[in-house]
Design an enzyme around this catalytic site. Structure first.
Site, mmCIF file in Angstrom:
data_model
loop_
_atom_site.group_PDB
_atom_site.id
_atom_site.type_symbol
_atom_site.label_atom_id
_atom_site.label_comp_id
_atom_site.label_asym_id
_atom_site.label_seq_id
_atom_site.Cartn_x
_atom_site.Cartn_y
_atom_site.Cartn_z
ATOM 1 N N THR A 1 2.888 -8.867 6.860
ATOM 2 C CA THR A 1 2.057 -8.036 7.733
ATOM 3 C C THR A 1 0.868 -9.181 8.017
ATOM 4 O OG1 THR A 1 1.131 -7.288 5.607
ATOM 5 C CG2 THR A 1 2.537 -5.798 6.842
ATOM 6 N N GLN B 1 0.737 -1.116 0.046
ATOM 7 C CA GLN B 1 0.154 0.105 -0.025
ATOM 8 C C GLN B 1 0.806 1.272 0.108
ATOM 9 O OE1 GLN B 1 -3.942 -0.234 2.354
ATOM 10 N NE2 GLN B 1 -2.681 -1.669 3.417
ATOM 11 N N LEU B 2 1.681 1.319 0.833
ATOM 12 C CA LEU B 2 2.579 2.287 1.173
ATOM 13 C C LEU B 2 3.556 2.712 -0.176
ATOM 14 C CD1 LEU B 2 3.549 5.108 2.480
ATOM 15 C CD2 LEU B 2 4.777 3.599 4.171
ATOM 16 N N TYR C 1 3.671 -10.759 15.337
ATOM 17 C CA TYR C 1 3.756 -9.594 14.237
ATOM 18 C C TYR C 1 4.244 -8.409 15.055
ATOM 19 C CZ TYR C 1 2.771 -5.547 11.529
ATOM 20 O OH TYR C 1 2.825 -4.330 11.015
ATOM 21 N N ALA D 1 7.276 -5.800 4.500
ATOM 22 C CA ALA D 1 7.108 -6.114 6.042
ATOM 23 C C ALA D 1 6.235 -7.501 5.950
ATOM 24 C CB ALA D 1 6.216 -5.078 6.692
ATOM 25 N N TRP E 1 -3.676 1.169 11.149
ATOM 26 C CA TRP E 1 -4.678 1.026 10.352
ATOM 27 C C TRP E 1 -4.540 1.562 9.180
ATOM 28 C CZ3 TRP E 1 -9.782 1.970 13.879
ATOM 29 C CH2 TRP E 1 -9.675 1.388 15.040
ATOM 30 N N ASP F 1 15.346 -9.515 -2.689
ATOM 31 C CA ASP F 1 15.207 -10.473 -1.463
ATOM 32 C C ASP F 1 15.718 -9.831 -0.361
ATOM 33 O OD1 ASP F 1 14.777 -12.296 0.438
ATOM 34 O OD2 ASP F 1 15.179 -13.809 -0.703
ATOM 35 N N ILE F 2 15.144 -8.990 0.550
ATOM 36 C CA ILE F 2 15.827 -8.477 1.482
ATOM 37 C C ILE F 2 16.152 -9.210 2.939
ATOM 38 C CG2 ILE F 2 14.722 -6.179 0.990
ATOM 39 C CD1 ILE F 2 12.797 -6.439 3.554
#
Length: 286
Positions: free
Chosen positions: A63, A12-13, A126, A61, A152, A37-38
């Site tokens: 998530t 999203q971000l 998480y 992340a 959120w 690939d981090i």
């Protein structure tokens, strides 16, 4: 030209950063797992060296909050270990890093907005993996670097609460939504703009921790009601307690975060959550 690596670029971000990137005079390198690939330290080091990266915005992340309870190894690889690899690699070229974290580092048992320096006490894997990622980043000597906790998150991109409510609101006459979890929605487009706006003015030693969400407070029930009203959907939202919607991972009941330091240090005016929701819905309904 300032070279910026954006990880998690399909999230999203990351998607919102890409959407506004042409408005900024930076050279962006957008990567997701397929491109970088981090969880592989040597891959990160090579990428940063080869592309002369000066700033990392780490949006990547793990998530899947409930799945993380049984998929702990990969959750910690992405949310903790990879953060250390990224920070070490950018430190070696004297660059800086902005890392996105979460309200889930707190247990949600408080009754007033959490300060950035308040004690962490994550209730699930998480949150624990994200907290340990923060701590790993802080242990590496960086400058002009930030940890920004948000909450959120929703967007016109990807899977999120707003898009889910819009879909279900068209399919059903009623929906049960939790009314005893309190927080602040965050429109990813607002956060994306803030991140890119502050990069040229960062000027501090070490890594600072801040909070960012839209202004205002609501429950998931309140959020759902507002989505239906603004979208003109007739679906009735029925409030239920968390106890009637059991999940594998525990969620914080109260995760409102204090943003005063971030606003004052960077002279930010943060939009009210209802206004940002309208802006997102305007894009989604085009």
């Amino acid at each position: 030209m300032h070279n910026i690596l954006v990880t998690g670029a399909k999230g999203q971000l990351g998607s919102e950063i890409r959407a506004i990137s042409e408005n900024y005079s930076f050279q962006f390198f957008f990567t997701d797992q397929e491109e970088l690939d981090i969880t592989k330290k040597e891959n990160i080091e090579s990428f940063i060296q080869d592309n002369k990266i000066q700033t990392i915005i780490n949006c990547a992340a793990y998530t899947a909050v409930d799945k993380a309870e049984s998929d702990q190894e990969i959750a910690f690889k992405v949310n903790r270990d990879a953060v250390g690899y990224l920070a070490s690699a950018i430190q070696s070229v004297e660059g800086n890093m902005i890392h996105i974290s979460t309200d889930y580092v707190f247990d949600g048992t408080g009754y007033k907005p959490y300060m950035p320096g308040d004690s962490a006490n994550p209730k699930n894997i998480y949150g624990k993996s994200k907290w340990e990622g923060e701590e790993l980043m802080r242990s590496i000597p960086l400058y002009n670097s930030l940890i920004i906790r948000t909450s959120w998150v929703y967007s016109e991109f990807g899977s999120n609460f707003v898009r889910t409510m819009l879909r279900l609101g068209k399919e059903r006459e009623t929906l049960n939504v939790i009314d005893d979890q309190i927080g602040s929605p965050t429109y990813a487009a607002d956060l994306a703009k803030v991140l890119l706006d502050i990069i040229p003015i960062l000027d501090h030693s070490g890594t600072r921790t801040y909070h960012y969400s839209n202004e205002g407070v609501c429950s998931w029930y309140d959020f759902a009601i507002e989505i239906m009203e603004k979208a003109g959907l007739s679906c009735e939202i029925i409030p239920i307690p968390t106890s009637q919607y059991p999940t594998t991972a525990s969620r914080p009941h109260y995760s409102v975060m204090e943003k005063g330091g971030f606003k004052s240090d960077y002279q930010l005016a943060i939009p009210y959550w209802k206004n940002s929701l309208q802006a997102c819905l305007n894009k989604l309904t085009k």
